[in-house]
Scaffold this motif. Structure first.
Motif, short mmCIF file in Angstrom:
data_model
loop_
_atom_site.label_atom_id
_atom_site.label_comp_id
_atom_site.label_asym_id
_atom_site.label_seq_id
_atom_site.Cartn_x
_atom_site.Cartn_y
_atom_site.Cartn_z
N VAL A 199 16.65 -5.53 3.34
CA VAL A 199 17.43 -4.29 3.39
C VAL A 199 16.63 -3.26 4.18
CG1 VAL A 199 18.54 -2.47 2.05
CG2 VAL A 199 18.54 -4.82 1.20
N PRO A 200 17.07 -2.93 5.40
CA PRO A 200 16.31 -1.97 6.22
C PRO A 200 16.29 -0.58 5.59
CG PRO A 200 17.90 -3.20 7.54
CD PRO A 200 18.22 -3.47 6.10
N ARG A 201 15.30 0.21 5.99
CA ARG A 201 15.24 1.62 5.59
C ARG A 201 16.02 2.46 6.60
NH1 ARG A 201 12.36 1.25 0.61
NH2 ARG A 201 10.68 -0.28 0.89
N THR A 202 16.67 3.51 6.12
CA THR A 202 17.36 4.42 7.04
C THR A 202 16.37 5.30 7.79
OG1 THR A 202 17.68 5.96 5.20
CG2 THR A 202 19.48 4.44 5.70
N GLY A 203 15.18 5.49 7.23
CA GLY A 203 14.12 6.24 7.88
C GLY A 203 12.99 5.31 8.27
N PRO A 204 11.78 5.84 8.42
CA PRO A 204 10.63 4.98 8.75
C PRO A 204 10.27 4.07 7.59
CG PRO A 204 9.91 7.23 8.31
CD PRO A 204 11.41 7.27 8.33
N GLY A 205 9.62 2.98 7.91
CA GLY A 205 9.18 2.04 6.88
C GLY A 205 9.76 0.66 7.10
N ARG A 206 9.10 -0.32 6.52
CA ARG A 206 9.55 -1.70 6.65
C ARG A 206 10.77 -1.94 5.77
NH1 ARG A 206 3.84 -5.10 6.19
NH2 ARG A 206 2.83 -4.20 8.05
N PRO A 207 11.59 -2.95 6.12
CA PRO A 207 12.73 -3.30 5.26
C PRO A 207 12.25 -3.74 3.88
CG PRO A 207 12.93 -4.31 7.42
CD PRO A 207 11.54 -3.74 7.36
N ARG A 208 13.03 -3.44 2.87
CA ARG A 208 12.68 -3.87 1.52
C ARG A 208 13.07 -5.32 1.34
NH1 ARG A 208 13.41 -0.99 -4.41
NH2 ARG A 208 12.62 -2.78 -5.58
N ARG A 209 12.14 -6.13 0.88
CA ARG A 209 12.36 -7.56 0.71
C ARG A 209 12.06 -8.05 -0.70
NH1 ARG A 209 12.28 -9.89 6.04
NH2 ARG A 209 12.14 -11.92 5.03
N ARG A 210 11.49 -7.18 -1.54
CA ARG A 210 11.07 -7.63 -2.87
C ARG A 210 11.85 -6.87 -3.94
NH1 ARG A 210 4.88 -7.12 -4.57
NH2 ARG A 210 5.47 -4.93 -4.69
N PRO A 211 12.59 -7.59 -4.80
CA PRO A 211 13.31 -6.93 -5.89
C PRO A 211 12.38 -6.57 -7.04
CG PRO A 211 13.65 -9.29 -6.00
CD PRO A 211 12.82 -9.04 -4.75
N ASP A 212 12.91 -5.80 -8.00
CA ASP A 212 12.12 -5.45 -9.18
C ASP A 212 12.01 -6.63 -10.13
OD1 ASP A 212 11.77 -2.85 -8.26
OD2 ASP A 212 13.60 -2.14 -9.23
N SER A 213 13.09 -7.37 -10.29
CA SER A 213 13.09 -8.54 -11.17
C SER A 213 14.16 -9.51 -10.72
CB SER A 213 13.32 -8.13 -12.63
OG SER A 213 14.64 -7.64 -12.81
N VAL A 214 14.03 -10.77 -11.17
CA VAL A 214 14.98 -11.83 -10.81
C VAL A 214 15.40 -12.55 -12.08
CG1 VAL A 214 15.31 -14.00 -9.58
CG2 VAL A 214 14.00 -12.16 -8.52
N SER A 215 16.69 -12.81 -12.20
CA SER A 215 17.22 -13.58 -13.31
C SER A 215 17.98 -14.78 -12.77
CB SER A 215 18.15 -12.72 -14.17
OG SER A 215 18.66 -13.47 -15.26
N ALA A 216 17.81 -15.94 -13.41
CA ALA A 216 18.49 -17.16 -12.96
C ALA A 216 18.70 -18.07 -14.16
CB ALA A 216 17.68 -17.85 -11.87
N ASP A 217 19.52 -19.12 -13.99
CA ASP A 217 19.77 -20.05 -15.09
C ASP A 217 18.76 -21.19 -15.07
OD1 ASP A 217 20.59 -21.74 -13.06
OD2 ASP A 217 22.72 -21.38 -13.39
N LYS A 218 18.96 -22.18 -15.94
CA LYS A 218 17.99 -23.25 -16.11
C LYS A 218 17.83 -24.13 -14.88
CE LYS A 218 18.28 -23.73 -21.14
NZ LYS A 218 18.57 -24.64 -22.27
N ALA A 219 18.80 -24.10 -13.98
CA ALA A 219 18.69 -24.92 -12.77
C ALA A 219 17.48 -24.50 -11.93
CB ALA A 219 19.97 -24.81 -11.94
N TYR A 220 17.00 -23.28 -12.14
CA TYR A 220 15.87 -22.76 -11.36
C TYR A 220 14.57 -22.78 -12.15
CZ TYR A 220 19.62 -21.09 -8.36
OH TYR A 220 20.73 -21.02 -7.55
N SER A 221 14.55 -23.49 -13.26
CA SER A 221 13.35 -23.56 -14.08
C SER A 221 12.41 -24.62 -13.52
CB SER A 221 13.73 -23.89 -15.53
OG SER A 221 12.57 -24.04 -16.32
N SER A 222 11.37 -24.18 -12.82
CA SER A 222 10.37 -25.11 -12.29
C SER A 222 9.07 -24.36 -12.09
CB SER A 222 10.85 -25.72 -10.96
OG SER A 222 10.75 -24.79 -9.92
N ARG A 223 7.98 -25.08 -12.09
CA ARG A 223 6.66 -24.47 -11.88
C ARG A 223 6.57 -23.87 -10.48
NH1 ARG A 223 2.07 -28.58 -14.37
NH2 ARG A 223 2.69 -28.42 -16.57
#
Length: 307
Positions: A199-223
């Motif tokens: 998600v690009p910034r409207t002003g100066p700065g790099r695009p945001r690529r890291r969310p605050d948290s992620v939620s997923a179901d058991k299909a994504y449960s892996s080391r």
């Protein structure tokens, strides 16, 4: 007066400054609003391109505009710019969720000619004249997908199908999209989905690529997935599979601690399910009719842009 599903005056005012002025080949484009409304009508109804109502102009103009903008990344850039404006207004909830959904592929989606990419500097195996123009406008990612991914079609329990992997914010707004064959496992596409968040910034700065948290179901449960999220410093809520839990308990103290799990946070995972429901409200997304995977990805991107 606009028809149902077409761009309103307010939406057009927001979108018009972001659109390209010249097509780079033949001067200026035909009226953008008329053509985009035709594309939206097709995506919303799933009607064949040749059956577009006459008020949208020549059907081939709408098809070629959609195909080209899917190939050169124009739809993706418009999508990111709209996300940037929403983020600047504080509209994006960065507690995101990840999931996938399967779309049945119509028989018309099969039969795309296979045109493998030639080696650099070689003409052997190059596509014919009728395909060279199309390949010339592909972005690097779309070029790679078209040559190696088999057009994102495969066989799953639902039959001939395509799978859409996506992330969505806490407001049911899609943030990233990945198209694969229908039988592809969810966990194998987690990192590509996360890497496509931009998600690009409207002003100066790099695009945001890291969310605050992620939620997923058991299909994504892996080391592997948990280690990836730890490296990036992203909090996650992914329930542990029963067999993983039993294996950890059998190892005793060597099995390590159980992964943290916030039940209340996990309840917000329904936002990605609701985003999928919104996307499948567009009939050309609920069922795949596009032969090329990059065109279908463009179709899903336009639906996300409307959302």
């Amino acid at each position: 007066m606009t028809g149902r599903g077409e761009l309103s005056d307010g939406q057009w005012e927001r979108l018009e400054p972001l659109l390209p002025v010249s097509n780079g080949r033949c001067g200026r484009w035909r009226d953008h609003r008329q053509v985009i409304n035709g594309i939206l009508h097709r995506i919303r109804t799933g009607v064949p391109w040749r059956d577009l109502p006459e008020r949208f102009g020549p059907w081939k103009t709408a098809y070629e505009r959609h195909r080209l903008w899917s190939a050169d990344g124009t739809w993706e850039r418009l999508f990111q710019q709209i996300l940037a404006a929403a983020d600047a207004e504080g509209g994006i909830d960065w507690d995101i969720s990840v999931d996938s959904t399967v779309m049945r592929a119509h028989q018309d989606a099969a039969g795309a000619r296979r045109t493998p990419l030639p080696a650099p500097g070689s003409t052997k195996g190059a596509p014919g004249p009728e395909r060279q123009d199309e390949r010339r406008w592909l972005s690097p990612l779309a070029r790679l997908a078209a040559g190696a991914a088999g057009e994102g079609l495969g066989r799953s329990r639902g039959g001939f199908s395509t799978k859409l992997h996506l992330s969505a914010d806490g407001s049911c707004r899609p943030l990233s999209l990945v198209v694969t064959p229908g039988q592809r496992a969810d966990c194998t596409q987690f990192e590509p989905v996360m890497e496509k968040i931009r998600v690009p910034r409207t002003g100066p700065g790099r695009p945001r690529r890291r969310p605050d948290s992620v939620s997923a179901d058991k299909a994504y449960s892996s080391r592997t997935i948990r280690a990836y999220l730890r490296r990036r410093g992203i909090r996650h809520v992914i329930p542990e599979k029963k067999d993983h839990k039993n294996a950890r308990l059998r190892r005793g103290s060597r099995g390590g601690r159980p992964p943290g799990f916030d039940r209340e946070r996990h309840k917000k995972r329904n936002t990605v399910e609701r985003a999928i429901n919104k996307l499948k409200g567009f009939r050309a997304v609920a069922g795949r009719y596009d032969k090329r995977d990059y065109v279908f990805l463009g179709t899903v991107t336009v639906a996300s842009l409307v959302i």
